[in-house]
Structures are given as C-alpha cells and as structure tokens.
Write an enzyme that holds these catalytic residues in place. Structure first.
Site, PDB file in Angstrom:
ATOM      1  CD  GLU A  67      -4.030  -3.808   8.250  1.00  0.00           C
ATOM      2  OE1 GLU A  67      -4.881  -3.484   7.411  1.00  0.00           O
ATOM      3  OE2 GLU A  67      -3.156  -3.017   8.680  1.00  0.00           O
ATOM      4  N   GLY A 124     -11.107   3.344   1.609  1.00  0.00           N
ATOM      5  CA  GLY A 124     -12.156   3.070   0.636  1.00  0.00           C
ATOM      6  C   GLY A 124     -11.821   1.804  -0.120  1.00  0.00           C
ATOM      7  CD1 TRP A 149      -2.667   1.523   2.251  1.00  0.00           C
ATOM      8  CD2 TRP A 149      -2.895   1.357   0.044  1.00  0.00           C
ATOM      9  NE1 TRP A 149      -3.736   2.314   1.877  1.00  0.00           N
ATOM     10  CE2 TRP A 149      -3.895   2.225   0.523  1.00  0.00           C
ATOM     11  CE3 TRP A 149      -2.844   1.102  -1.334  1.00  0.00           C
ATOM     12  CZ2 TRP A 149      -4.833   2.847  -0.305  1.00  0.00           C
ATOM     13  CZ3 TRP A 149      -3.766   1.721  -2.170  1.00  0.00           C
ATOM     14  CH2 TRP A 149      -4.754   2.575  -1.658  1.00  0.00           C
ATOM     15  CE  LYS A 173     -11.544  -3.266   4.448  1.00  0.00           C
ATOM     16  NZ  LYS A 173     -10.499  -3.914   3.624  1.00  0.00           N
ATOM     17  CB  SER A 232      -9.101  -9.421  -0.284  1.00  0.00           C
ATOM     18  OG  SER A 232      -9.315  -9.517   1.101  1.00  0.00           O
ATOM     19  CB  ALA A 263      -1.616  -2.057  -2.945  1.00  0.00           C
ATOM     20  CG  ASN A 290      -8.284  -9.122   5.702  1.00  0.00           C
ATOM     21  OD1 ASN A 290      -7.976  -9.351   6.865  1.00  0.00           O
ATOM     22  ND2 ASN A 290      -7.951  -7.986   5.093  1.00  0.00           N
TER      23      ASN A 290
END
Length: 329
Positions: free
Chosen positions: A279, A134, A12, A189, A252, A138, A254
């Site tokens: 995270e 938002g 990021w 989220k 993602s 990356a 996650n």
C-alpha cells in the site's frame, strides 16, 4: 454477540475474524474469489496469507455481498486500499441507513487525495464510518499477541461501540476523535517503511534506521497537521507507534518491498516477490501530491518517489538527503 460482515479475506481480514470470533461474535467473511471462499470453507484458514491461523466452524463464508452486508451490527472493510472505492460502490445497495462500517486498510487515493473513510462516505453516504488502526501485524494478532490500536470517529459513540466489539485481553483499543489524522499517519508511515526497507537492503545500520524513523515522523506530522490532523495523533499509536512497527518488522510488506529494491531488484520484481498489495507504493504518489497541495517539505517521501518511479539509485537518494542544507532540528 454482534453480527459482523468481514469484507476481505486477506491476512488482516482473517486475523480480525479470528479476534472477533474469539470475542464471541458471529463473523461472515466475504471474498470476490470463489476459489478462495471454497478453500476457506474446506480448511477454515489461509496458509498462504496467514499460516497457522484456523477459524472456528461457526464462521461463515460467502461471495455474495448482500449476504455479507445485510443485517450486520458492523461491517469491516478489510480489502486493500486500491480496491476500497470499487468494493464500496458494489456494497451500496445492501447497506442500511446508519450502518456502521469500520475501515481497517491504510492509504490515500491518488487522484482525489481522499482518505478511505472519505471514499466510503462518498460511495455509501447512508453509512457511518470508524477507523481502526495502529501498530498491528496480522501475523501477531492472529496468534493472540498483545496489541494496541485506536478506533477513531468524530462520533464518540460510534468509536466507543467499536472499542467494545474489538477489545479483549490481547487486543486493547483506545478511542480518538481525529479519524482524518489517524488515516494520514497510517498511510504515510507505509512510505517511510519503504525507505526503511531500502536502507536495510542497501546495508545501512541502526544509526540510519533511527534517523529515518525520527525524521520520518517529523515529515508525517508536519504534513498531517498542515492537512488538518491533530498533532498529538502523530505522536501516538497511529503515528509513531505504527511507524516503528512497520519500519522494523519482517512482517511488513512495505519494508520487505523496500528491502528487495535496496538489494537491487527492480520495482516490478519487488512487487512480484512480495505477492501482496504494497500500500505504501500507492500512498507515495499521493503523499507527494498532498505535500505540494499544502506546500510542505517532505524530503524522505520525495526520495522514495524518485527511487520507486524514476529509477534513482538508493545510495544516491541517501546522499542527497544527507547533503541537504544545514538546518535546526
């Protein structure tokens, strides 16, 4: 042209550095790892974390926090959420009064339930903070794909300044006066995205994913409003927008970690295979503590915690969700 210190050389941080240098700003990237800075000076990119993105020669690299923080128009805090407090504490002596720090990581601190800007404000009380978040991977920002995000601060002048610095023809920035709600949505989220990945790994389909996203934003907004966020925030870019992209994308980390767990990998195996900070794992426990604090029902988040930390079988977790008492939507 603005002078910008980028604290963190992960994917990021690198993608935002690419964006900012293309906007005509001077960027100095900091990492605590000497070998990482050495590699960046030599190659101007990080093929492991962000393949295909090469920065211009004008970008500077350093392991010296004083160099990265001093005399900057903006400092961007791009280290992963578990390291924000430690890094901010080390930065404090190099940050001037009124310095603008932009927080771009996502998470809630487990012990204190503080958002990341709260942590920065505690450790660097002389600074002013803005949140930037938002639906933004990356990998896509670094390729110049159209992206929309939000800059949030209770001080409208600060968020407008960040909007001007980051906005381009491929990166559209809105403003918000609800930085707390933005950060709650951004952190929670990631927990729902873990659930989405688990369900994908188990082999469930589109019906399940749609239900998860819809009920997931209900949990996020219910808890976020109870904690003090504005309801509209959770149905905007930093709420449902961020949730959709994180639940659906192969970028993602996650969702990827959840997918591996859904396929039968252990928690440790999944974290090891992702090779980056997930995270949502850190936010999952914080979310449960936040829900208990405000007495809010969060069945999906509760089941994610059970799968992650209690070894519960994912199919059993879904069964328990499906067999809850009948309710109105």
């Amino acid at each position: 042209m603005a002078e910008i210190g980028m604290i963190g050389a992960g994917s990021w941080g690198m993608a935002l550095s690419w964006l900012l240098e293309n906007n005509g700003h001077q960027v100095t990237i900091w990492s605590a790892r000497e070998n990482e800075i050495k590699r960046l000076r030599e190659s101007r990119g990080n093929e492991d974390k962000l393949p295909g993105v090469i920065l211009q020669e004008e970008v500077s690299y350093t392991t010296d926090l004083k160099e990265a923080c001093s005399d900057k128009d903006i400092i961007v805090m791009a280290v992963a959420s578990p390291y924000v407090r430690e890094t901010a504490r080390k930065m404090k002596d190099f940050v001037r009064y009124g310095q603008l720090i932009v927080s771009v990581a996502k998470g809630i601190e487990e012990d204190t339930l503080n958002t990341l800007t709260m942590i920065i404000n505690e450790e660097i009380p002389q600074a002013q903070t803005v949140v930037l978040c938002g639906p933004s991977h990356a990998e896509e920002v670094g390729k110049g794909m159209p992206t929309l995000v939000v800059a949030g601060s209770e001080n409208e002048r600060d968020s407008a300044f960040v909007q001007d610095i980051f906005m381009s023809d491929v990166f559209r920035v809105y403003t918000s006066t609800d930085p707390y709600g933005m950060q709650i949505g951004a952190a929670l989220k990631n927990v729902i995205a873990l659930a989405a990945g688990i369900m994908d790994g188990v082999g469930y389909g589109d019906n399940t994913k749609a239900a998860l996203i819809t009920r997931g934003i209900t949990e996020i907004s219910r808890l976020g409003v109870a904690a003090g966020g504005e309801e509209s925030t959770f149905y905007g870019l930093t709420g449902v927008g961020d949730l959709i992209v994180t639940c659906a994308s192969t970028h993602s980390r996650n969702r990827t970690a959840g997918y591996l767990i859904g396929q039968g990998k252990s928690y440790d195996e999944a974290m090891s295979e992702v090779k980056q900070v997930v995270e949502g794992v850190y936010s999952a426990k914080s979310a449960m503590q936040l829900a208990k604090k405000f007495n809010v029902e969060v069945p999906i988040i509760e089941q994610v915690n059970a799968v992650l930390f209690e070894g519960k079988n994912p199919k059993e977790a879904v069964f328990d969700l499906m067999c809850r008492d009948k309710k109105e939507e």
